[in-house]
Design a protein around this motif. Sequence first.
Motif, PDB file in Angstrom:
ATOM      1  N   LEU A 167     -14.867  74.400  19.082  1.00  0.00           N
ATOM      2  CA  LEU A 167     -14.507  75.554  18.254  1.00  0.00           C
ATOM      3  C   LEU A 167     -15.505  76.711  18.374  1.00  0.00           C
ATOM      4  O   LEU A 167     -15.086  77.883  18.489  1.00  0.00           O
ATOM      5  CB  LEU A 167     -14.361  75.128  16.792  1.00  0.00           C
ATOM      6  N   PRO A 168     -16.806  76.487  18.325  1.00  0.00           N
ATOM      7  CA  PRO A 168     -17.734  77.624  18.480  1.00  0.00           C
ATOM      8  C   PRO A 168     -17.539  78.365  19.802  1.00  0.00           C
ATOM      9  O   PRO A 168     -17.569  79.610  19.831  1.00  0.00           O
ATOM     10  CB  PRO A 168     -19.107  76.978  18.405  1.00  0.00           C
ATOM     11  N   ALA A 169     -17.333  77.602  20.897  1.00  0.00           N
ATOM     12  CA  ALA A 169     -17.118  78.255  22.191  1.00  0.00           C
ATOM     13  C   ALA A 169     -15.810  79.043  22.191  1.00  0.00           C
ATOM     14  O   ALA A 169     -15.726  80.163  22.728  1.00  0.00           O
ATOM     15  CB  ALA A 169     -17.118  77.213  23.301  1.00  0.00           C
ATOM     16  N   LEU A 170     -14.781  78.491  21.571  1.00  0.00           N
ATOM     17  CA  LEU A 170     -13.501  79.193  21.505  1.00  0.00           C
ATOM     18  C   LEU A 170     -13.605  80.468  20.665  1.00  0.00           C
ATOM     19  O   LEU A 170     -12.998  81.503  21.003  1.00  0.00           O
ATOM     20  CB  LEU A 170     -12.428  78.264  20.919  1.00  0.00           C
ATOM     21  N   ASP A 171     -14.411  80.428  19.587  1.00  0.00           N
ATOM     22  CA  ASP A 171     -14.617  81.627  18.774  1.00  0.00           C
ATOM     23  C   ASP A 171     -15.342  82.708  19.575  1.00  0.00           C
ATOM     24  O   ASP A 171     -15.001  83.905  19.486  1.00  0.00           O
ATOM     25  CB  ASP A 171     -15.409  81.280  17.522  1.00  0.00           C
ATOM     26  N   ASP A 172     -16.327  82.315  20.368  1.00  0.00           N
ATOM     27  CA  ASP A 172     -17.024  83.294  21.208  1.00  0.00           C
ATOM     28  C   ASP A 172     -16.089  83.911  22.230  1.00  0.00           C
ATOM     29  O   ASP A 172     -16.152  85.135  22.499  1.00  0.00           O
ATOM     30  CB  ASP A 172     -18.211  82.624  21.917  1.00  0.00           C
ATOM     31  N   ILE A 173     -15.202  83.097  22.798  1.00  0.00           N
ATOM     32  CA  ILE A 173     -14.248  83.638  23.773  1.00  0.00           C
ATOM     33  C   ILE A 173     -13.322  84.648  23.104  1.00  0.00           C
ATOM     34  O   ILE A 173     -13.011  85.713  23.670  1.00  0.00           O
ATOM     35  CB  ILE A 173     -13.438  82.485  24.408  1.00  0.00           C
ATOM     36  N   ASP A 174     -12.897  84.369  21.876  1.00  0.00           N
ATOM     37  CA  ASP A 174     -12.035  85.309  21.159  1.00  0.00           C
ATOM     38  C   ASP A 174     -12.767  86.625  20.869  1.00  0.00           C
ATOM     39  O   ASP A 174     -12.185  87.724  20.991  1.00  0.00           O
ATOM     40  CB  ASP A 174     -11.550  84.679  19.859  1.00  0.00           C
ATOM     41  N   ARG A 175     -14.016  86.554  20.504  1.00  0.00           N
ATOM     42  CA  ARG A 175     -14.772  87.787  20.229  1.00  0.00           C
ATOM     43  C   ARG A 175     -14.943  88.603  21.489  1.00  0.00           C
ATOM     44  O   ARG A 175     -14.816  89.852  21.469  1.00  0.00           O
ATOM     45  CB  ARG A 175     -16.131  87.429  19.634  1.00  0.00           C
TER      46      ARG A 175
END
Length: 260
Positions: A167-175
């Motif tokens: 989830l943290p990596a996916l949030d960074d990709i979204d940002r």
Amino acid sequence: MSDFNKDDYLKDLPDVDSLNGEGASGQAGGSHEQNASASAGGQSAGAGSAADQPHEQASDTAKAGSAASSDAKSAAAEDGKKQAAQPAQDDAQRASAGAADNGKDGDADHDKDGSLTPLGQAKKEAAEYLEALQRERAEFINYRNRMNKEREQSRQYGIVDVLTSLLPALDDIDRIREHGQMDDSFKAVATKIDKTFAKFGVEKFGEKGEDFDPTKHEAVLQKPDPEAKKETVDTVVEAGYRIGDRVVRAARVVVSMPQN
């Protein structure tokens, strides 16, 4: 009239032998004539009787035809009654035969003293084995369904663990995607990750402008909005993820609130 001469009369008479021959021939002729006349009479009588016979035969034939027709009608009526009554008789016979068979089977399963015969004991054991088999089959079906459900749950737990870790990596990709700082190669990698999670049933949700739902949204901030008529998502801080009906993580959002 001339005078009678005896000598001339006797001289003209035939001999006795000739008279005997002529008499026999005359008798024969007479008999032939009588026979001919008799046969002619018989033929005429036969012809008369033959002429009367067709009328008598025709009347007899008509009488016989009417009698045969009435007999045929009565026979057809009797056949119809028999055919109508035949199914009921067949059912009654089958029922009586079934009852007799059951009675025979019951008598064959027990001795005179009421104990089971070898055949009756075998039937009893067969019924017990059948009941046990059916019970085992039902238990096996329940076990199979339960195992399939547990296997699917275990599969989802594994996906949830992997998703939670990423989830943290996916949030960074979204940002990065939101601020437009992603090149083509990085976009390709992010697209592959999204497709992989979608393959395992992971769904991403949370968009700006949608109605606020506390079952899938987590409001990190609320701000009044004079134009808002109801609570809506103004900004998505972190996207939400779910697998089927199970929410893995609620979407963290900023909510626009009506002023009143």
